[in-house]
Design an enzyme around this catalytic site. Structure first.
Site, PDB file in Angstrom:
ATOM      1  N   LYS A 107      -6.940  -5.046  -2.806  1.00  0.00           N
ATOM      2  CA  LYS A 107      -7.733  -5.577  -1.685  1.00  0.00           C
ATOM      3  C   LYS A 107      -8.744  -4.521  -1.241  1.00  0.00           C
ATOM      4  O   LYS A 107      -8.503  -3.325  -1.397  1.00  0.00           O
ATOM      5  CB  LYS A 107      -6.822  -6.000  -0.536  1.00  0.00           C
ATOM      6  CG  LYS A 107      -5.930  -4.889  -0.037  1.00  0.00           C
ATOM      7  CD  LYS A 107      -4.831  -5.419   0.864  1.00  0.00           C
ATOM      8  CE  LYS A 107      -3.927  -4.304   1.326  1.00  0.00           C
ATOM      9  NZ  LYS A 107      -4.595  -3.200   2.030  1.00  0.00           N
ATOM     10  N   CYS A 137      -1.869  -2.472   7.779  1.00  0.00           N
ATOM     11  CA  CYS A 137      -1.791  -3.473   6.706  1.00  0.00           C
ATOM     12  C   CYS A 137      -0.459  -4.215   6.662  1.00  0.00           C
ATOM     13  O   CYS A 137      -0.425  -5.404   6.317  1.00  0.00           O
ATOM     14  CB  CYS A 137      -2.107  -2.826   5.374  1.00  0.00           C
ATOM     15  SG  CYS A 137      -3.864  -2.350   5.278  1.00  0.00           S
ATOM     16  N   ASP A 183       0.793  -1.241   0.000  1.00  0.00           N
ATOM     17  CA  ASP A 183       0.000   0.000   0.000  1.00  0.00           C
ATOM     18  C   ASP A 183       0.824   1.291   0.000  1.00  0.00           C
ATOM     19  O   ASP A 183       0.490   2.246   0.738  1.00  0.00           O
ATOM     20  CB  ASP A 183      -0.958   0.015   1.206  1.00  0.00           C
ATOM     21  CG  ASP A 183      -1.975  -1.130   1.169  1.00  0.00           C
ATOM     22  OD1 ASP A 183      -1.924  -1.952   0.246  1.00  0.00           O
ATOM     23  OD2 ASP A 183      -2.817  -1.197   2.093  1.00  0.00           O
ATOM     24  N   HIS A 217     -10.737   0.757  -2.640  1.00  0.00           N
ATOM     25  CA  HIS A 217     -12.080   0.757  -2.065  1.00  0.00           C
ATOM     26  C   HIS A 217     -13.111   1.385  -2.994  1.00  0.00           C
ATOM     27  O   HIS A 217     -12.803   2.318  -3.729  1.00  0.00           O
ATOM     28  CB  HIS A 217     -12.081   1.564  -0.756  1.00  0.00           C
ATOM     29  CG  HIS A 217     -11.209   0.995   0.314  1.00  0.00           C
ATOM     30  ND1 HIS A 217     -11.410  -0.254   0.846  1.00  0.00           N
ATOM     31  CD2 HIS A 217     -10.119   1.498   0.955  1.00  0.00           C
ATOM     32  CE1 HIS A 217     -10.495  -0.486   1.774  1.00  0.00           C
ATOM     33  NE2 HIS A 217      -9.690   0.559   1.857  1.00  0.00           N
ATOM     34  N   ASP A 265      -4.568  -0.884  -1.715  1.00  0.00           N
ATOM     35  CA  ASP A 265      -5.866  -0.716  -1.082  1.00  0.00           C
ATOM     36  C   ASP A 265      -6.780  -0.103  -2.155  1.00  0.00           C
ATOM     37  O   ASP A 265      -6.390   0.877  -2.788  1.00  0.00           O
ATOM     38  CB  ASP A 265      -5.682   0.249   0.102  1.00  0.00           C
ATOM     39  CG  ASP A 265      -6.551  -0.068   1.306  1.00  0.00           C
ATOM     40  OD1 ASP A 265      -6.895  -1.248   1.517  1.00  0.00           O
ATOM     41  OD2 ASP A 265      -6.872   0.878   2.054  1.00  0.00           O
ATOM     42  N   HIS A 288     -10.234   6.973   1.897  1.00  0.00           N
ATOM     43  CA  HIS A 288      -8.892   6.808   1.319  1.00  0.00           C
ATOM     44  C   HIS A 288      -8.926   5.733   0.246  1.00  0.00           C
ATOM     45  O   HIS A 288      -9.781   4.842   0.272  1.00  0.00           O
ATOM     46  CB  HIS A 288      -7.874   6.419   2.410  1.00  0.00           C
ATOM     47  CG  HIS A 288      -8.209   5.083   3.014  1.00  0.00           C
ATOM     48  ND1 HIS A 288      -9.112   4.937   4.032  1.00  0.00           N
ATOM     49  CD2 HIS A 288      -7.788   3.827   2.719  1.00  0.00           C
ATOM     50  CE1 HIS A 288      -9.243   3.660   4.350  1.00  0.00           C
ATOM     51  NE2 HIS A 288      -8.456   2.953   3.561  1.00  0.00           N
TER      52      HIS A 288
END
Ligand code: VGL
Ligand code: ZN
Length: 199
Positions: free
Chosen positions: A102, A150, A15, A60, A58, A77
């Site tokens: 992810k 993470c 990340d 989302h 990451d 974020h």
């Protein structure tokens, strides 16, 4: 000094994205930009030794129970396809390097290995485990952001999967959502058998 690599040591870069590593990012991790050159040195050493290098990202949706505005813990974020979700522009990434996303379906993607449904708690695997198998990985070096979220979750899962795991402190920084999270995370990592290399 980078870690020692062999073709069976995998470097995982967790990340290193604008929202964590850029002071203008949505969940800026203090000092996050400072890990970029340190991680790049690890990437160079790994590539030199023929070691696999894998990245996580990451990723989302705009609304997810992962975000405080939707009932979760975090400021918005790494919303997919935004500047904040992009890997830091100075991060070395080989054109063919795997990037494991992810959190894609709204889950809490803390570990690079798994995604957790924030409502049911159910976990499902990402492709990271399979990619490491295919690459012949026998030992992991876990770097990136954030050390108390993470990176910690990825390193702990690595141990659980049976890998010796190294976390170089110079290659991470901590969110510290609660004061003391950094020290607690380092304690948990050491207790689990992770080799935490002091900066
Ligand atoms: C992370 C908080 C929320 C991380 C991801 O990459 O450490 N932290 N989502
Ligand atoms: Zn997240």
């Amino acid at each position: 000094m980078p870690q020692d690599y062999t073709p069976s040591t995998a470097l995982i870069v967790v990340d290193v994205q604008n929202d964590f590593a850029d002071p203008d990012g949505g969940l800026y991790v203090e000092g996050g930009e400072q890990v970029v050159p340190v991680v790049n040195a690890e990437v160079a050493a790994a590539q030199e030794a023929g070691a696999p290098v894998l990245y996580t990202q990451d990723w989302h949706p705009p609304s997810t129970p992962h975000f405080a505005k939707d009932g979760g813990s975090w400021p918005v974020h790494c919303v997919r396809d935004t500047w904040g979700a992009e890997l830091h522009p100075d991060l070395e990434v080989a054109p063919d390097a795997p990037v494991v996303r992810k959190g894609v379906d709204g889950g809490d993607g803390y570990s690079g290995f798994s995604v957790r449904d924030p409502v049911s708690g159910e976990e499902s695997a990402t492709e990271l485990g399979r990619l490491l198998d295919e690459a012949g990985a026998e030992r992991l070096v876990v770097t990136g952001l954030a050390g108390d979220v993470c990176v910690k979750a990825t390193a702990l899962d690595g141990v659980e999967l049976g890998y010796p795991v190294v976390v170089p402190e110079a290659a991470t920084r901590f969110v510290e959502l609660e004061e003391g999270d950094a020290e607690r995370a380092l304690g948990e990592l050491r207790a689990a058998g992770v080799e935490v290399v002091p900066a």
